[in-house]
Motif scaffolding. Structure first.
Motif, PDB file in Angstrom:
ATOM      1  N   GLY A   6       1.206  -1.312  -0.373  1.00 56.72           N
ATOM      2  CA  GLY A   6       0.044  -0.310   0.130  1.00 56.72           C
ATOM      3  C   GLY A   6       0.683   1.061   0.238  1.00 56.72           C
ATOM      4  N   ALA A  36       0.288   4.197   9.585  1.00 53.08           N
ATOM      5  CA  ALA A  36       0.399   5.026   8.490  1.00 53.08           C
ATOM      6  C   ALA A  36       1.784   6.320   8.756  1.00 53.08           C
ATOM      7  CB  ALA A  36      -1.188   6.096   8.326  1.00 53.08           C
ATOM      8  N   GLY A  40      -0.182   9.105   0.880  1.00 48.34           N
ATOM      9  CA  GLY A  40      -0.903   6.650   0.864  1.00 48.34           C
ATOM     10  C   GLY A  40      -1.717   6.875   2.210  1.00 48.34           C
ATOM     11  N   ASN A  41      -2.734   6.283   1.752  1.00 48.31           N
ATOM     12  CA  ASN A  41      -3.655   6.620   1.978  1.00 48.31           C
ATOM     13  C   ASN A  41      -4.377   5.521   2.138  1.00 48.31           C
ATOM     14  OD1 ASN A  41      -5.019   7.078  -0.218  1.00 48.31           O
ATOM     15  ND2 ASN A  41      -6.718   8.994   0.419  1.00 48.31           N
ATOM     16  N   TRP A  42      -4.014   3.938   1.644  1.00 53.83           N
ATOM     17  CA  TRP A  42      -4.688   2.675   1.392  1.00 53.83           C
ATOM     18  C   TRP A  42      -3.374   1.808   1.562  1.00 53.83           C
ATOM     19  CZ3 TRP A  42      -2.316  -0.263  -1.896  1.00 53.83           C
ATOM     20  CH2 TRP A  42      -2.179   0.072  -2.920  1.00 53.83           C
ATOM     21  N   GLY A  43      -3.936   0.840   2.225  1.00 52.95           N
ATOM     22  CA  GLY A  43      -2.837  -0.441   2.150  1.00 52.95           C
ATOM     23  C   GLY A  43      -3.968  -1.712   3.167  1.00 52.95           C
ATOM     24  N   TYR A  44      -2.814  -2.980   2.935  1.00 57.92           N
ATOM     25  CA  TYR A  44      -3.968  -4.156   2.488  1.00 57.92           C
ATOM     26  C   TYR A  44      -2.008  -4.701   3.051  1.00 57.92           C
ATOM     27  CZ  TYR A  44      -6.260  -3.059  -1.848  1.00 57.92           C
ATOM     28  OH  TYR A  44      -7.618  -2.688  -2.726  1.00 57.92           O
ATOM     29  N   ARG A  64     -17.875  -2.170   4.420  1.00 55.54           N
ATOM     30  CA  ARG A  64     -17.611  -1.046   5.127  1.00 55.54           C
ATOM     31  C   ARG A  64     -18.317   0.080   5.231  1.00 55.54           C
ATOM     32  NH1 ARG A  64     -12.232   1.689   7.308  1.00 55.54           N
ATOM     33  NH2 ARG A  64     -13.475   1.931   9.878  1.00 55.54           N
ATOM     34  N   ASP A 134     -11.838   7.630  -2.142  1.00 51.69           N
ATOM     35  CA  ASP A 134     -12.191   6.492  -1.012  1.00 51.69           C
ATOM     36  C   ASP A 134     -13.005   5.597  -2.350  1.00 51.69           C
ATOM     37  OD1 ASP A 134     -15.160   7.757  -1.938  1.00 51.69           O
ATOM     38  OD2 ASP A 134     -15.535   7.787   0.064  1.00 51.69           O
ATOM     39  N   ARG A 135     -13.477   4.771  -2.523  1.00 47.99           N
ATOM     40  CA  ARG A 135     -14.281   4.014  -3.683  1.00 47.99           C
ATOM     41  C   ARG A 135     -15.108   4.341  -3.871  1.00 47.99           C
ATOM     42  NH1 ARG A 135     -12.882  -1.058  -5.509  1.00 47.99           N
ATOM     43  NH2 ARG A 135     -15.175  -1.605  -5.686  1.00 47.99           N
TER      44      ARG A 135
END
Length: 190
Positions: A6, A36, A40-44, A64, A134-135
Motif C-alpha cells: 500500500g 499510517a 498514502g491512504n490505503w493499504g492491504y 465497510r 475512496d471507492r
C-alpha cells in the motif's frame, strides 16, 4: 504468513521496523503493527491462507460503508487463519507509478450550468489526482465553480462522471459512486 502493501505505512514486526511491500512468516506470540506514514491512504494486509470468518454470498469480503459481508474487524478481535504451505517471498513487486496519462473527456451532460470560460479552463488545465478519495469518488485538482444552480433535479450518476460541488471541487465518480446526484456534471471520461 503475511504480506502487506500500500501507501507509505510503517510496519513493525516484534519491535523491528520493516518496509512496506513485504512479506514475513509470523509465529505464535509475535506481533505486527502497521501504522499510517507520511503519505498514502490505503493499504492491504494479506494472509497466506484462508481466514475463518463469516461468508456472505460466497465471499468473506466486507463493504465497510454498508456493513454487508463477512464482517468488519474490530479492535482486539482475534483472527484465525488456515495457512497453506509453499514458498513466501520477503519482497513484493510494487506497481509502476503512472507518470501521467492523457484521458479523453466528453463535455456534459450538464455543461449548460458552466460558463464557456470555465469549460475552456477545465479543458486546458492539467488535472491531478489528490489523496482525498475512496471507492465512491476522488477529488481532482480541477476547480471549476458552476454558475448558481437552483432546483437542479437529481438524476442518474455514472462512473467516470466529473461533478462539481457547491464549493467548486471537482469529484471524479469511481466504482462505488452514488446512483443519483444533484451536482452538475461538467464531463465524463470517455
Amino acid at each position: 504468513r503475511l504480506a502487506w502493501t500500500g501507501g507509505d505505512f510503517a510496519a513493525v514486526v516484534d519491535g523491528q521496523a520493516r518496509g512496506i511491500w513485504q512479506g514475513a512468516t509470523i509465529s505464535a506470540g509475535q506481533t505486527i503493527s502497521i501504522r499510517a506514514g507520511q503519505s498514502g491512504n490505503w493499504g492491504y494486509l494479506a494472509f497466506g491462507g484462508t481466514l475463518a470468518t463469516n461468508v456472505w454470498l460466497g465471499s468473506a469480503s466486507t463493504h465497510r460503508l454498508s456493513g454487508l459481508g463477512g464482517g468488519t474487524l474490530v479492535d482486539g478481535q482475534s483472527i484465525t487463519a488456515e495457512m497453506r504451505d509453499g514458498p513466501l517471498g520477503t519482497t513484493i513487486a510494487q506497481p509502476l507509478q503512472d507518470q501521467g496519462s492523457v484521458l479523453g473527456i466528453v463535455i456534459g451532460p450538464q455543461d449548460r450550468h458552466f460558463k464557456a470560460a470555465a469549460i475552456d479552463r477545465f479543458l486546458s488545465t492539467p488535472i491531478e489526482a489528490t489523496a482525498n478519495f475512496d471507492r465512491m469518488g476522488m477529488v481532482i485538482s480541477a476547480a471549476v465553480p458552476p454558475d448558481p444552480v437552483l432546483g437542479l433535479v437529481s438524476e442518474p450518476a455514472t462512473g467516470g462522471a466529473i461533478q462539481i460541488d457547491g464549493a467548486g471541487r471537482a469529484v471524479l465518480l469511481l466504482a462505488d459512486h452514488q446512483t443519483t446526484g444533484g451536482y452538475p456534471k461538467i464531463g465524463i471520461l470517455g
